[in-house]
Design an enzyme around this catalytic site. Sequence first.
Site, PDB file in Angstrom:
ATOM      1  CD  GLN A 182      68.955  69.767  45.612  1.00  0.00           C
ATOM      2  OE1 GLN A 182      68.534  70.295  46.630  1.00  0.00           O
ATOM      3  NE2 GLN A 182      68.505  68.613  45.166  1.00  0.00           N
ATOM      4  NE  ARG A 232      63.511  75.335  52.960  1.00  0.00           N
ATOM      5  CZ  ARG A 232      64.049  74.133  53.079  1.00  0.00           C
ATOM      6  NH1 ARG A 232      63.376  73.063  52.675  1.00  0.00           N
ATOM      7  NH2 ARG A 232      65.236  73.973  53.602  1.00  0.00           N
ATOM      8  CG  HIS A 291      69.551  73.278  50.897  1.00  0.00           C
ATOM      9  ND1 HIS A 291      68.180  73.368  50.968  1.00  0.00           N
ATOM     10  CD2 HIS A 291      69.809  71.982  50.594  1.00  0.00           C
ATOM     11  CE1 HIS A 291      67.631  72.186  50.701  1.00  0.00           C
ATOM     12  NE2 HIS A 291      68.615  71.322  50.469  1.00  0.00           N
ATOM     13  CG  ASN A 324      67.764  71.760  54.110  1.00  0.00           C
ATOM     14  OD1 ASN A 324      66.540  71.730  54.204  1.00  0.00           O
ATOM     15  ND2 ASN A 324      68.453  70.787  53.521  1.00  0.00           N
ATOM     16  CD  GLU A 325      66.952  67.420  54.587  1.00  0.00           C
ATOM     17  OE1 GLU A 325      65.765  67.103  54.395  1.00  0.00           O
ATOM     18  OE2 GLU A 325      67.894  66.997  53.888  1.00  0.00           O
ATOM     19  CG  ASN A 379      63.122  69.457  55.270  1.00  0.00           C
ATOM     20  OD1 ASN A 379      62.311  70.366  55.440  1.00  0.00           O
ATOM     21  ND2 ASN A 379      64.343  69.678  54.825  1.00  0.00           N
ATOM     22  CE1 TYR A 385      61.641  64.610  50.020  1.00  0.00           C
ATOM     23  CE2 TYR A 385      62.858  65.341  51.948  1.00  0.00           C
ATOM     24  CZ  TYR A 385      62.352  65.578  50.686  1.00  0.00           C
ATOM     25  OH  TYR A 385      62.558  66.798  50.092  1.00  0.00           O
ATOM     26  CD  GLU A 397      63.737  69.732  51.598  1.00  0.00           C
ATOM     27  OE1 GLU A 397      63.887  68.521  51.303  1.00  0.00           O
ATOM     28  OE2 GLU A 397      64.692  70.502  51.789  1.00  0.00           O
ATOM     29  CD1 TRP A 447      62.617  67.637  46.600  1.00  0.00           C
ATOM     30  CD2 TRP A 447      63.099  69.611  47.531  1.00  0.00           C
ATOM     31  NE1 TRP A 447      63.887  67.962  46.210  1.00  0.00           N
ATOM     32  CE2 TRP A 447      64.203  69.189  46.770  1.00  0.00           C
ATOM     33  CE3 TRP A 447      63.183  70.833  48.206  1.00  0.00           C
ATOM     34  CZ2 TRP A 447      65.376  69.939  46.674  1.00  0.00           C
ATOM     35  CZ3 TRP A 447      64.344  71.575  48.109  1.00  0.00           C
ATOM     36  CH2 TRP A 447      65.423  71.113  47.341  1.00  0.00           C
ATOM     37  CD  GLU A 451      67.830  64.418  45.343  1.00  0.00           C
ATOM     38  OE1 GLU A 451      68.131  64.081  46.509  1.00  0.00           O
ATOM     39  OE2 GLU A 451      67.216  65.465  45.086  1.00  0.00           O
ATOM     40  CD1 TRP A 452      70.730  66.393  47.368  1.00  0.00           C
ATOM     41  CD2 TRP A 452      72.494  67.738  47.084  1.00  0.00           C
ATOM     42  NE1 TRP A 452      70.344  67.666  47.738  1.00  0.00           N
ATOM     43  CE2 TRP A 452      71.408  68.516  47.576  1.00  0.00           C
ATOM     44  CE3 TRP A 452      73.701  68.394  46.825  1.00  0.00           C
ATOM     45  CZ2 TRP A 452      71.506  69.889  47.817  1.00  0.00           C
ATOM     46  CZ3 TRP A 452      73.804  69.754  47.067  1.00  0.00           C
ATOM     47  CH2 TRP A 452      72.718  70.478  47.560  1.00  0.00           C
TER      48      TRP A 452
END
Length: 447
Positions: free
Chosen positions: A16, A73, A115, A159-160, A282, A284, A353, A400, A407-408
């Site tokens: 990213q 991180r 990640h 990660n995730e 994480n 959101y 995050e 974050w 952003e992907w």
Amino acid sequence: MFPDGFLWGAASAAYQVEGAVAEDGRAPSVWDTFTARPGVIHGGDTGAVACDHYHRYREDVALLRDLGVDAYRFSIAWPRVLPYGRVNPAGLDFYDRLVDELVTAGIAPAVTLFHWDLPQHLEDVGGWRDRDTAFRLAEYAAVVADRIGDRVRLWMPLNEPVVVTMFGHALGSHAPGHALGFDALPTVHHQLLGHGLAVQALRAAGCTGIGIANNHGAVSPASDDPADVDAADTYRTLVNWLFSDPVLRGEYPAPELAAAMPGPVADDLKTIAEPLDFYGVNYYQPSIVGAPSGEPVAVEGALLPPGLPFEPRPIDAPKTDFGWPIVPSGLRETVAMFAARYGADLPPVYITESGCSFHDPDPVDGRVPDQARIDYHAAHLQALADVIADGVDVRGYFAWSLTDNFEWAAGYRERFGLVHIDYATQKRTPKDSYHWYRDWIRNHRSG
């Protein structure tokens, strides 16, 4: 409000922010391949340049220093360190320099190993659908630990994995772009096995501060109707317990899920459940889930396949510009949910995050007003303080993200950063939220 030694941080991820995707021996990742497909990324964007962090890392570390964070991180780019399975000294040299720069600035490195940017050469032979990739993650962990392990405070092999499974392999809206539906379940097991093997490799190298960064959220039924309650229970199991029970309990949350996993599952679970020093959450947004209505439902731009036993429903709450509901109490609920489920088996928790995207204005006279982001972090930190007051051992918060970034699938449209990036010039401009977070840290630091 926050315990002594509470770790204040900011976060990012290699693909990213780094750019330099073809420099100094880096090989392609699945995201380089995926972003080259027409129509899969908003605006046709790629991470080829991103924030040019590879060349501007000293400037970014200076921003972190002035922000006053205790830790940063970031993730290592697997294809930069082990292109085509061979150690790349130039790739390791970059992270050596970055870690030294952080340590000199008084900032603790917190390293994520995977990640989402799997080397394309591993995807070509099966990727996370293949058991062998778990062992390649462990080898990679050993290489990185040998070079920078003496200076890293926290480690997160994964990660995730829920996002890699759901969006990368079940729905196909993220790299590597497979739409396998429930046939994606083996990728859960292989990622978690890779995590456990990587933990073993890090321990063997003398590393401490080892955990994981998992995306989690509280799940509520759309109504008291038993069909909605059952649907919410199923969804909660698939997005939360499927990824935490194996790590924290050494078991899958349902026999049918264990039966869907490949390989010697019982033996693998002993490896997956290697003891951790912390558990990273994480957060959101929470979810409201009901029984399926039969109508098409989109999640993050991807249509859910028909026949699922649940259906996410809209949440009546303010939204970010990304369309995500803003529910600070959901952070408290999520952490409390983990404390209730795992009790003494839950290691200390870090919020690895949390953040929000708003379509901030361009800088004017060196200022970017972003009060909505300030309000987001302030409210979520208050919710975190509440759950700490309830007795849960939470030891850190990573905002974050440090900078706006790629952003992907949403490309550069979404901006999560405390620092504005002008992608045409790469000029960094701290937003109002950056200055607010700096003052917040100063006012709440203890120990």
